[in-house]
Each structure stands twice: as C-alpha cells, then as structure tokens.
Design a protein around this motif. Structure first.
Motif, PDB file in Angstrom:
ATOM      1  N   UNK A 184      40.514  40.696  30.925  1.00 17.40           N
ATOM      2  CA  UNK A 184      39.371  40.999  31.785  1.00 17.40           C
ATOM      3  C   UNK A 184      38.069  40.579  31.118  1.00 17.40           C
ATOM      4  N   UNK A 185      37.136  40.152  31.933  1.00 20.30           N
ATOM      5  CA  UNK A 185      35.802  39.840  31.425  1.00 20.30           C
ATOM      6  C   UNK A 185      35.006  41.130  31.240  1.00 20.30           C
ATOM      7  N   UNK A 186      33.837  41.011  30.621  1.00 16.91           N
ATOM      8  CA  UNK A 186      33.014  42.198  30.384  1.00 16.91           C
ATOM      9  C   UNK A 186      32.525  42.810  31.695  1.00 16.91           C
ATOM     10  N   UNK A 187      32.184  41.968  32.656  1.00 15.32           N
ATOM     11  CA  UNK A 187      31.754  42.500  33.951  1.00 15.32           C
ATOM     12  C   UNK A 187      32.894  43.212  34.668  1.00 15.32           C
ATOM     13  N   UNK A 188      34.103  42.658  34.572  1.00 14.41           N
ATOM     14  CA  UNK A 188      35.249  43.308  35.203  1.00 14.41           C
ATOM     15  C   UNK A 188      35.591  44.624  34.511  1.00 14.41           C
ATOM     16  N   UNK A 189      35.437  44.672  33.199  1.00 15.49           N
ATOM     17  CA  UNK A 189      35.660  45.931  32.485  1.00 15.49           C
ATOM     18  C   UNK A 189      34.641  46.992  32.909  1.00 15.49           C
TER      19      UNK A 189
ATOM     20  N   UNK B 290      48.729  53.759  34.228  1.00 17.78           N
ATOM     21  CA  UNK B 290      50.036  53.304  34.713  1.00 17.78           C
ATOM     22  C   UNK B 290      49.942  52.348  35.893  1.00 17.78           C
ATOM     23  N   UNK B 291      48.862  52.417  36.656  1.00 17.96           N
ATOM     24  CA  UNK B 291      48.736  51.580  37.849  1.00 17.96           C
ATOM     25  C   UNK B 291      48.180  50.202  37.516  1.00 17.96           C
ATOM     26  N   UNK B 292      47.282  50.124  36.554  1.00 18.29           N
ATOM     27  CA  UNK B 292      46.636  48.841  36.256  1.00 18.29           C
ATOM     28  C   UNK B 292      47.621  47.742  35.860  1.00 18.29           C
TER      29      UNK B 292
ATOM     30  N   UNK C   6      48.407  43.791  37.714  1.00 19.66           N
ATOM     31  CA  UNK C   6      48.156  42.572  36.963  1.00 19.66           C
ATOM     32  C   UNK C   6      46.832  42.560  36.233  1.00 19.66           C
ATOM     33  N   UNK C   7      46.277  43.730  35.971  1.00 24.83           N
ATOM     34  CA  UNK C   7      44.991  43.824  35.276  1.00 24.83           C
ATOM     35  C   UNK C   7      45.241  44.196  33.822  1.00 24.83           C
ATOM     36  N   UNK C   8      45.172  43.226  32.953  1.00 23.90           N
ATOM     37  CA  UNK C   8      45.327  43.441  31.526  1.00 23.90           C
ATOM     38  C   UNK C   8      43.948  43.543  30.880  1.00 23.90           C
ATOM     39  N   UNK C   9      43.806  44.497  29.983  1.00 31.15           N
ATOM     40  CA  UNK C   9      42.499  44.737  29.381  1.00 31.15           C
ATOM     41  C   UNK C   9      42.010  43.539  28.581  1.00 31.15           C
ATOM     42  N   UNK C  10      42.923  42.829  27.936  1.00 32.59           N
ATOM     43  CA  UNK C  10      42.504  41.682  27.127  1.00 32.59           C
ATOM     44  C   UNK C  10      42.062  40.507  27.989  1.00 32.59           C
TER      45      UNK C  10
END
Length: 367
Positions: A153-158, A141-143, A147-151
């Motif tokens: 994000x880069x692999x390092x950020x994930x 719920x916080x992400x 403004x952090x959307x899973x699509x």
C-alpha cells in the motif's frame, strides 16, 4: 284478636291502644349547616396580596406565582411566622428566606443525575472494550482476503485505511453506548449534551472554556514533563506510542495529512470524550464527588492508551478535560480541547518536516 273474616281480605286493620295514640309524636330537626372547610393557599396558586379588615376584603394585587426551581442543597421556601400574621395587615407571601446556594456559582462541583446503576456502567465499558478489540481483529482478518497487503500500500492508501478503521470503531462504540443508555430515556439535559449555543458565555461557554482549558493543558503538561525529567533523570522511549507509528504518514502528502487530522482531530476526540467524560465520568458522580470522578476517569483514560511512559502527561490532560466538561456540562468543550491538542501536534510536525527537520528524531529526542 283478628276475626276470621278479615283474613280473607287484602287489608288487615289493626287496632292500636288509646294510650299509644295519645302519646306525643316525636319531633325531628335538621342538623345545623356546617361551614365549608377553609381553603388553604398552595404553592401553585396565585399569590394574592390582600388587606383584610373586619368588614371587608380589598384585593390590592394579583400576580401569578411560580415557585423558583429547587437546586441540590437549597433550603425550601419559608413562610412568615404566625406572630406576623396576627397583626392588622395580613398578606400571603412566598419567598425564599434561606441562604444562597454556594454551589450555584460553581457548577464544577455539582453532580449529574444519572438514571442507571453500576451494572450498566460496567456492562457498557466492557462492551466498548470488546467492540474495539473485535473490530481490530476483524480488520486484520478481512484485509488479506481483499488483497490489501500493508507492504504494497502507498502512504495515502495507508492513511485512508486508518481513517476507515477509526471511523468504524467510533461508529460501533458510540452505537453501543447510545444503544444501552437509550432504555433510560428521557435522559437529563446535561447528559450527552452537544450544544453549540452561547459559545462565549462566561459561565458555561464551550468555546471560551475550551480555549482556557487548552492553555491550561499546555502549561500543566509542560510542567509535568519537566518535573518527570528532573526526578527520573531520563525519559522513557516512545516506540509503542501511536504517534511514532504515524510519523511516516505525517507530511508525506496533503491527502495523508488530511486523513490524519480527521482521525486525530475529529474521530478520536469524539469517541474518547464521549466514552471517558460523557459516560464514565458522569456515571461515577452518582457515587463519588465530581472532582474524584474527574481523577478516576482521567486515570482510566491514560491507562487506555497503553503507553506507560506517557501516563503522567495523559493523566494531566484527562484531568483538564474532565474539569472543563464539569464546568460547562457540554461535551463540545473537552472535544474541542482534545481536537486542538491532537491536530495541533499533527500540523506542527507536518510544518517541521516540510522545513527539513527529522521529526522522528525530534519526537523521540524530546520524549
């Protein structure tokens, strides 16, 4: 009769009869002196070896005596019979005449001295489960608000986000366990023990038994997988396994690999071994024998992963982790085995991906 003049005087003379004055006065004699009570030897007093003779006592030696520590099931120290004390030479001797405790060489069968009751065990396990679920819901719920959307994000950020989530879960769950059990301080020395000393001791060396347990886990899990493939004829799919979800991150970069090793090789073993072995298994030994407690904790450990297809392998791994912990009474032993297992898988898959293999096909094809 007293004359009236004597009533006004402060002193009144009373005349006693002559028969009473001629009586023999009573005699009083003091009671015979009583001897002080005989002193008895206690276990905490010095053991004095003395030769007693009718006329004198010669002290031969005096050494401080500390009784040996009592272990569970050991017989109490025995003194010499009275027939031996009636002989010419008398001496005081404290010795353990019982048989040697058969469980002293096998700590794997000894139970822990747990101070809490079953209500504390149930409350703690429920609190750990709720903490895990609530942190996952809070993260989901916080992400979006950040403004952090899973699509996007880069692999390092994930990988970094996964590490932060695992760190939060580990910190909160361990805080719940230590917060509840802190009211029972002081705890026994072998409860929540993380001891780096004597890593190669044959009896309880955490590193030595971690290596033995890791090799045993490899053999046992390989045999379990082969047996399951023979009897079932086909292996279940692993689409719900957490490893399959991590496959895009494995080997994508050194940063993502480092975060994955930190998650699977440090945080996850520390959390799971403290919960399932350090608390649950130890608590169960209050009501069940240690081998039974190991099996129950291993079953709960396998079910908690929510991968029914991997239950046999996880149960075998949990059993090896439990018995290795029971041998050393040191949580570093199962944590090391768990860390070697998880991080070894990540490192091996990373190496295979760098060599050009399709690790998704390898993982799902071997399942």
């Amino acid at each position: 009769m007293i004359p009236p003049a004597a009533l006004s005087s402060p002193f009144v003379a009373v005349r006693l009869p002559a028969s009473l004055l001629a009586a023999r006065p009573l005699s009083w004699s003091a009671p015979p002196p009583t001897s002080p009570p005989r002193r008895r030897w206690k276990r905490t007093s010095p053991a004095i070896l003395a030769v007693l003779q009718p006329s004198r006592r010669v002290a031969v030696a005096a050494t401080p005596f500390l009784p040996p520590p009592r272990t569970r099931g050991a017989s109490p120290p025995k003194l010499l019979p009275r027939s031996a004390q009636r002989r010419g030479l008398r001496f005081v001797c404290f010795c353990d005449g019982g048989e040697k405790d058969s469980t002293s060489d096998w700590p794997i069968f000894e139970r822990w001295d747990v101070p809490w009751k079953w209500q504390t065990v149930a409350l703690t396990m429920i609190a750990c489960g709720l903490s895990f679920v609530l942190i996952g819901l809070a993260e989901a719920s916080v992400l979006p608000y950040l403004g952090l959307q899973d699509q996007a994000l880069s692999l390092n950020e994930k990988a970094e986000l996964l590490f932060a989530g695992q760190f939060a879960v580990t910190a909160v769950v361990l805080g719940v366990i230590y917060g509840i059990t802190n009211s029972f301080q002081p705890l026994p020395d072998d409860v929540f023990c993380y001891d780096l000393r004597e890593p190669l001791s044959l009896r309880n060396g955490w590193l030595l038994w971690a290596c033995i347990g890791f090799v045993g886990a490899l053999i046992a899990i390989a045999l379990t997988g082969a047996s399951a493939a023979i009897f079932s004829g086909e292996s279940p799919q692993r689409e719900t396994d957490a490893l399959v979800k991590l496959l895009p991150l494995i080997g994508s970069s050194s940063v993502s690999t480092a975060f994955l090793v930190g998650i699977t090789g440090v945080l996850a073993p520390l959390l799971e071994e403290t919960v399932f072995r350090g608390f649950l298994m130890v608590s169960l030994t209050k009501w069940f024998p240690t081998p039974v407690s190991v099996l129950i904790a291993a079953a709960v450990f396998a079910l908690a992963h929510l991968t029914p297809g991997e239950f046999p392998q996880l149960f075998v791994l949990g059993t090896v982790l439990g018995f290795s912990y029971a041998q050393t009474r040191n949580l570093l032993t199962p944590i090391t085995i768990h860390a070697l297992w998880n991080s070894g898988v990540i490192v091996l898959l990373t190496f295979l991906r760098l060599q050009g293999y399709d690790i998704r096909e390898l993982v799902q094809g071997s399942s």
